[in-house]
Motif scaffolding. Structure first.
Motif, PDB file in Angstrom:
ATOM      1  N   ALA A 417       0.854  -1.186   0.000  1.00 56.77           N
ATOM      2  CA  ALA A 417       0.000   0.000   0.000  1.00 56.77           C
ATOM      3  C   ALA A 417       0.892   1.238   0.000  1.00 56.77           C
ATOM      4  CB  ALA A 417      -0.925   0.010   1.204  1.00 56.77           C
ATOM      5  N   VAL A 418       0.535   2.227  -0.811  1.00 49.09           N
ATOM      6  CA  VAL A 418       1.248   3.504  -0.839  1.00 49.09           C
ATOM      7  C   VAL A 418       0.270   4.560  -0.349  1.00 49.09           C
ATOM      8  CG1 VAL A 418       2.533   5.166  -2.238  1.00 49.09           C
ATOM      9  CG2 VAL A 418       2.613   2.730  -2.813  1.00 49.09           C
ATOM     10  N   ILE A 419       0.602   5.220   0.753  1.00 45.77           N
ATOM     11  CA  ILE A 419      -0.326   6.165   1.371  1.00 45.77           C
ATOM     12  C   ILE A 419       0.393   7.482   1.661  1.00 45.77           C
ATOM     13  CG2 ILE A 419      -1.695   4.297   2.377  1.00 45.77           C
ATOM     14  CD1 ILE A 419      -0.369   4.866   5.067  1.00 45.77           C
ATOM     15  N   GLU A 420      -0.373   8.553   1.654  1.00 42.10           N
ATOM     16  CA  GLU A 420       0.158   9.863   2.000  1.00 42.10           C
ATOM     17  C   GLU A 420      -0.171  10.146   3.468  1.00 42.10           C
ATOM     18  OE1 GLU A 420       2.044  11.741  -0.068  1.00 42.10           O
ATOM     19  OE2 GLU A 420       1.877  10.048  -1.440  1.00 42.10           O
ATOM     20  N   VAL A 421       0.832  10.534   4.242  1.00 44.83           N
ATOM     21  CA  VAL A 421       0.660  10.750   5.677  1.00 44.83           C
ATOM     22  C   VAL A 421       1.341  12.056   6.083  1.00 44.83           C
ATOM     23  CG1 VAL A 421       0.463   8.301   6.206  1.00 44.83           C
ATOM     24  CG2 VAL A 421       2.727   9.388   6.182  1.00 44.83           C
ATOM     25  N   SER A 422       0.940  12.568   7.232  1.00 48.05           N
ATOM     26  CA  SER A 422       1.564  13.785   7.758  1.00 48.05           C
ATOM     27  C   SER A 422       2.639  13.463   8.789  1.00 48.05           C
ATOM     28  CB  SER A 422       0.507  14.703   8.383  1.00 48.05           C
ATOM     29  OG  SER A 422      -0.227  14.010   9.379  1.00 48.05           O
ATOM     30  N   HIS A 423       2.617  12.212   9.372  1.00 46.68           N
ATOM     31  CA  HIS A 423       3.641  11.807  10.332  1.00 46.68           C
ATOM     32  C   HIS A 423       3.659  10.276  10.391  1.00 46.68           C
ATOM     33  CE1 HIS A 423       0.323  11.048  13.135  1.00 46.68           C
ATOM     34  NE2 HIS A 423      -0.139  12.232  12.785  1.00 46.68           N
ATOM     35  N   PRO A 424       4.729   9.669  10.839  1.00 47.00           N
ATOM     36  CA  PRO A 424       4.844   8.204  10.826  1.00 47.00           C
ATOM     37  C   PRO A 424       3.725   7.484  11.571  1.00 47.00           C
ATOM     38  CG  PRO A 424       6.995   9.195  11.191  1.00 47.00           C
ATOM     39  CD  PRO A 424       5.994  10.316  11.263  1.00 47.00           C
ATOM     40  N   GLN A 425       3.269   8.038  12.689  1.00 44.97           N
ATOM     41  CA  GLN A 425       2.243   7.332  13.464  1.00 44.97           C
ATOM     42  C   GLN A 425       0.917   7.234  12.703  1.00 44.97           C
ATOM     43  OE1 GLN A 425       2.530   5.486  16.234  1.00 44.97           O
ATOM     44  NE2 GLN A 425       4.707   5.894  15.832  1.00 44.97           N
ATOM     45  N   GLU A 426       0.705   8.164  11.796  1.00 45.17           N
ATOM     46  CA  GLU A 426      -0.495   8.057  10.959  1.00 45.17           C
ATOM     47  C   GLU A 426      -0.413   6.808  10.084  1.00 45.17           C
ATOM     48  OE1 GLU A 426      -3.045  10.620   7.597  1.00 45.17           O
ATOM     49  OE2 GLU A 426      -1.231  11.472   8.517  1.00 45.17           O
ATOM     50  N   ALA A 427       0.781   6.509   9.587  1.00 46.14           N
ATOM     51  CA  ALA A 427       0.966   5.298   8.786  1.00 46.14           C
ATOM     52  C   ALA A 427       0.733   4.054   9.634  1.00 46.14           C
ATOM     53  CB  ALA A 427       2.373   5.280   8.192  1.00 46.14           C
ATOM     54  N   VAL A 428       1.188   4.090  10.883  1.00 51.19           N
ATOM     55  CA  VAL A 428       0.964   2.955  11.785  1.00 51.19           C
ATOM     56  C   VAL A 428      -0.529   2.742  11.991  1.00 51.19           C
ATOM     57  CG1 VAL A 428       1.293   2.105  14.138  1.00 51.19           C
ATOM     58  CG2 VAL A 428       3.189   3.232  12.935  1.00 51.19           C
ATOM     59  N   GLY A 429      -1.286   3.832  12.160  1.00 49.87           N
ATOM     60  CA  GLY A 429      -2.732   3.706  12.348  1.00 49.87           C
ATOM     61  C   GLY A 429      -3.416   3.074  11.139  1.00 49.87           C
ATOM     62  N   ILE A 430      -3.011   3.467   9.938  1.00 48.31           N
ATOM     63  CA  ILE A 430      -3.599   2.877   8.722  1.00 48.31           C
ATOM     64  C   ILE A 430      -3.250   1.396   8.653  1.00 48.31           C
ATOM     65  CG2 ILE A 430      -3.606   2.929   6.198  1.00 48.31           C
ATOM     66  CD1 ILE A 430      -5.003   5.296   7.482  1.00 48.31           C
ATOM     67  N   ALA A 431      -1.988   1.043   8.975  1.00 49.57           N
ATOM     68  CA  ALA A 431      -1.570  -0.369   8.937  1.00 49.57           C
ATOM     69  C   ALA A 431      -2.387  -1.201   9.931  1.00 49.57           C
ATOM     70  CB  ALA A 431      -0.084  -0.466   9.250  1.00 49.57           C
ATOM     71  N   GLU A 432      -2.666  -0.644  11.098  1.00 50.79           N
ATOM     72  CA  GLU A 432      -3.475  -1.394  12.081  1.00 50.79           C
ATOM     73  C   GLU A 432      -4.908  -1.579  11.586  1.00 50.79           C
ATOM     74  OE1 GLU A 432      -2.825   0.974  15.546  1.00 50.79           O
ATOM     75  OE2 GLU A 432      -0.994  -0.115  16.122  1.00 50.79           O
ATOM     76  N   ARG A 433      -5.436  -0.591  10.847  1.00 49.22           N
ATOM     77  CA  ARG A 433      -6.764  -0.766  10.238  1.00 49.22           C
ATOM     78  C   ARG A 433      -6.746  -1.911   9.243  1.00 49.22           C
ATOM     79  NH1 ARG A 433      -8.555   5.137   8.295  1.00 49.22           N
ATOM     80  NH2 ARG A 433      -9.651   3.843   6.767  1.00 49.22           N
ATOM     81  N   LEU A 434      -5.642  -2.066   8.518  1.00 49.30           N
ATOM     82  CA  LEU A 434      -5.535  -3.157   7.550  1.00 49.30           C
ATOM     83  C   LEU A 434      -5.504  -4.517   8.256  1.00 49.30           C
ATOM     84  CD1 LEU A 434      -2.940  -1.710   4.991  1.00 49.30           C
ATOM     85  CD2 LEU A 434      -5.423  -1.795   4.773  1.00 49.30           C
ATOM     86  N   THR A 435      -4.745  -4.604   9.337  1.00 47.88           N
ATOM     87  CA  THR A 435      -4.693  -5.892  10.054  1.00 47.88           C
ATOM     88  C   THR A 435      -6.055  -6.252  10.635  1.00 47.88           C
ATOM     89  OG1 THR A 435      -3.962  -4.790  12.102  1.00 47.88           O
ATOM     90  CG2 THR A 435      -2.252  -5.607  10.606  1.00 47.88           C
ATOM     91  N   GLU A 436      -6.794  -5.243  11.106  1.00 42.97           N
ATOM     92  CA  GLU A 436      -8.136  -5.504  11.638  1.00 42.97           C
ATOM     93  C   GLU A 436      -9.075  -5.964  10.535  1.00 42.97           C
ATOM     94  OE1 GLU A 436     -11.083  -6.182  14.151  1.00 42.97           O
ATOM     95  OE2 GLU A 436      -9.024  -5.666  14.713  1.00 42.97           O
ATOM     96  N   ALA A 437      -8.967  -5.341   9.339  1.00 40.99           N
ATOM     97  CA  ALA A 437      -9.808  -5.749   8.201  1.00 40.99           C
ATOM     98  C   ALA A 437      -9.502  -7.180   7.798  1.00 40.99           C
ATOM     99  CB  ALA A 437      -9.574  -4.804   7.029  1.00 40.99           C
ATOM    100  N   ALA A 438      -8.225  -7.576   7.846  1.00 47.01           N
ATOM    101  CA  ALA A 438      -7.857  -8.951   7.495  1.00 47.01           C
ATOM    102  C   ALA A 438      -8.437  -9.937   8.505  1.00 47.01           C
ATOM    103  CB  ALA A 438      -6.336  -9.072   7.432  1.00 47.01           C
ATOM    104  N   ARG A 439      -8.388  -9.574   9.770  1.00 41.51           N
ATOM    105  CA  ARG A 439      -8.929 -10.486  10.799  1.00 41.51           C
ATOM    106  C   ARG A 439     -10.415 -10.751  10.575  1.00 41.51           C
ATOM    107  NH1 ARG A 439      -6.222  -6.717  14.608  1.00 41.51           N
ATOM    108  NH2 ARG A 439      -4.045  -7.419  14.759  1.00 41.51           N
ATOM    109  N   ARG A 440     -11.133  -9.716  10.099  1.00 40.92           N
ATOM    110  CA  ARG A 440     -12.573  -9.905   9.871  1.00 40.92           C
ATOM    111  C   ARG A 440     -12.841 -10.902   8.746  1.00 40.92           C
ATOM    112  NH1 ARG A 440     -12.756  -4.226  11.062  1.00 40.92           N
ATOM    113  NH2 ARG A 440     -12.718  -3.680   8.839  1.00 40.92           N
ATOM    114  N   THR A 441     -11.866 -11.176   7.908  1.00 37.73           N
ATOM    115  CA  THR A 441     -12.039 -12.180   6.843  1.00 37.73           C
ATOM    116  C   THR A 441     -11.647 -13.574   7.332  1.00 37.73           C
ATOM    117  OG1 THR A 441      -9.789 -12.025   5.923  1.00 37.73           O
ATOM    118  CG2 THR A 441     -11.421 -10.418   5.132  1.00 37.73           C
TER     119      THR A 441
END
Length: 485
Positions: A417-441
């Protein structure tokens, strides 16, 4: 050479010419009696200098571009010519050695010298050129004076006859067909088709209605739609998809149709939105295939009676426009297939490489994603089950990303995934959303994150994201790790 006699020969005949082509033909015929030169009269018609009369050659050019198109790609720009140079500058050109002039446009293989003079209207504006080319020794100075005097008299007669001939409808058709072929996008092509329909029909409004995957829609408007065209578009928009479908169906079921201009007779229900907009004349022509095409509507506020030839020309335009539109769409599909993964529909390695090459240091994050235990699924349940897992996971990850984020499949069970962020922790938050979405599958993923550093190559950034992903794997999978800045 008695140049005064040349002038008299032309001057005596010109006043009796009843048409512009006749006046031009008499001029070159008189010249042919006094010189073996190739003589050609070219007049401005739309954006070209059209050959109206010629003599003294086996073949001449039918037309020459009147101006150079500096905006066109180099391969599409017309060859330069002395004719175009003289018309553009309004100054005569005497070329004693054509091999030394880069603008010479060859008509005969044995030509050695060329003389080209502008043909002007009484106000002094160039309306064309008189061109002479010799294949034997000639003194150009006296011929230049004679040719300029002839051109002045010819220009006066042309003006008296109403000016250069108008562009014929068949010439318009060819010109617009060339514009269709050169259109780079659907939007450009639809705009060109609407402009062409108005021009060829001499009616004031044209609207293209096309079938689409989400229902019928109006084609692109031109840059300067007239009042009637704007009202028609508004009425058709208000009428809704069902009304547009009925128009398309009528055109494809029964073929082209046109109004007779007879008062007191109501239109069929399909065309009531057009009459509400003020249309009194209408030509409706089917475009393309019934299930994928549409209808071209050409209208006017005046009550006219289009002749069948006009309808035929619009049908030809519609056919050519559809052919070009279908070609553009086919090319778009091929490009999409070439840049997309056929299983998941995600873009793959080629577009991904282009995207990370333009990544902004400190503002763009790369998320390397790997499906945990994917090999076990393939080994236990087979590749079809593995394919279903990848498709379902791709949809889940896409749904967890924000508008503007991009997801690529770069390998078997590998995504980025290529995402635009304002700081590194924002990228971490998006990555955690992805792991949660995977768990739901029912599956888990490991995600490694890296932000490009100033001067760092894209490959190096991706390598750091992969190393962060391996760190997650070592820690037990199903997690997120941010590469050190």
């Amino acid at each position: 050479m008695d140049h005064e006699r040349v002038l008299r020969d032309v001057t005596v005949r010109l006043p009796t010419a009843s048409t512009v082509p006749e006046a031009c033909q008499w001029t070159v015929a008189a010249l042919a009696r006094h010189t073996p030169a190739t003589a050609t009269v070219l007049l401005r018609v739309h954006d070209r200098l059209r050959c109206v009369a010629a003599t003294g050659a086996w073949q001449v050019f039918s037309h020459v571009p009147a101006t150079a198109d500096g905006a066109a790609p180099a391969r599409l720009r017309p060859e330069p010519s002395v004719v175009r140079r003289v018309y553009a500058s309004g100054e005569s050109a005497a070329v004693p050695d054509v091999s030394a002039d880069p603008d010479y446009l060859p008509v005969r293989p044995d030509v050695t010298a060329e003389l080209c003079v502008p043909v002007r209207d009484p106000a002094g504006r160039p309306i064309g050129v008189l061109d002479l080319q010799w294949s034997e020794p000639v003194t150009l100075a006296p011929w230049r004076e004679t040719a300029e005097r002839l051109a002045d008299r010819l220009g006066a007669r042309i003006a008296a006859l109403g000016g250069p001939p108008a562009e014929s409808r068949s010439e318009k058709l060819l010109r617009h067909a060339a514009a269709f072929t050169a259109a780079p996008t659907d939007w450009d092509l639809m705009t060109a088709a609407i402009t062409a329909a108005r021009d060829v029909s001499a009616l004031s409004a044209a609207v293209l209605v096309l079938t689409g995957r989400r229902g019928p829609r109006l084609g692109a408007p031109t840059d300067t739609p007239g009042d009637l065209e704007a009202r028609i578009r508004a009425e058709l928009t208000d009428a809704g998809p069902a009304a547009l479908d009925r128009m398309i169906d009528r055109a494809h079921r029964y073929g082209s149709a046109y109004t007779l201009g007879e008062a007191g007779h109501p239109p069929t229900e399909e065309y009531l939105p057009l009459t509400r907009a003020g249309a009194r004349t209408l030509v409706a022509v089917p475009v393309g295939a019934p299930t994928a095409g549409g209808v071209l509507l050409v209208a006017d506020e005046r009550s006219l009676r289009p002749d069948p030839t006009t309808v035929n020309l619009i049908e030809l335009l519609a056919g050519q426009a559809w052919t070009c539109l279908d070609r553009l769409r086919t090319l778009a599909r091929l490009r999409e297939q070439a840049s997309s993964d056929p299983l998941t529909g995600l873009r793959h390695t080629g577009p991904f490489g282009q995207r990370i090459a333009s990544a902004t240091p400190g503002r763009t994050a790369l998320l390397a994603i790997d499906v945990d235990g994917f090999k076990d699924v393939n080994d236990t349940y087979g590749h079809q089950a593995g394919d279903r897992l990848l498709v379902g996971l791709a949809r889940a990850l896409e749904g967890a990303l924000r508008q503007g984020d991009e997801l690529y499949r770069t390998g078997g069970d590998e995504f980025v995934a290529v995402i635009e962020v304002s700081h590194p922790q924002e990228a971490v938050g998006i990555a955690e959303r992805l792991t949660e979405a995977a768990r739901r599958t029912g599956r888990t993923i490991s995600v490694g994150i890296a932000l490009p550093r100033p001067g760092e190559t894209p490959d190096r950034t991706l390598h750091r994201a992969d190393q962060a992903l391996y760190a997650v794997k070592r820690q037990g999978r199903d997690g997120v790790h941010l590469s050190a800045a």
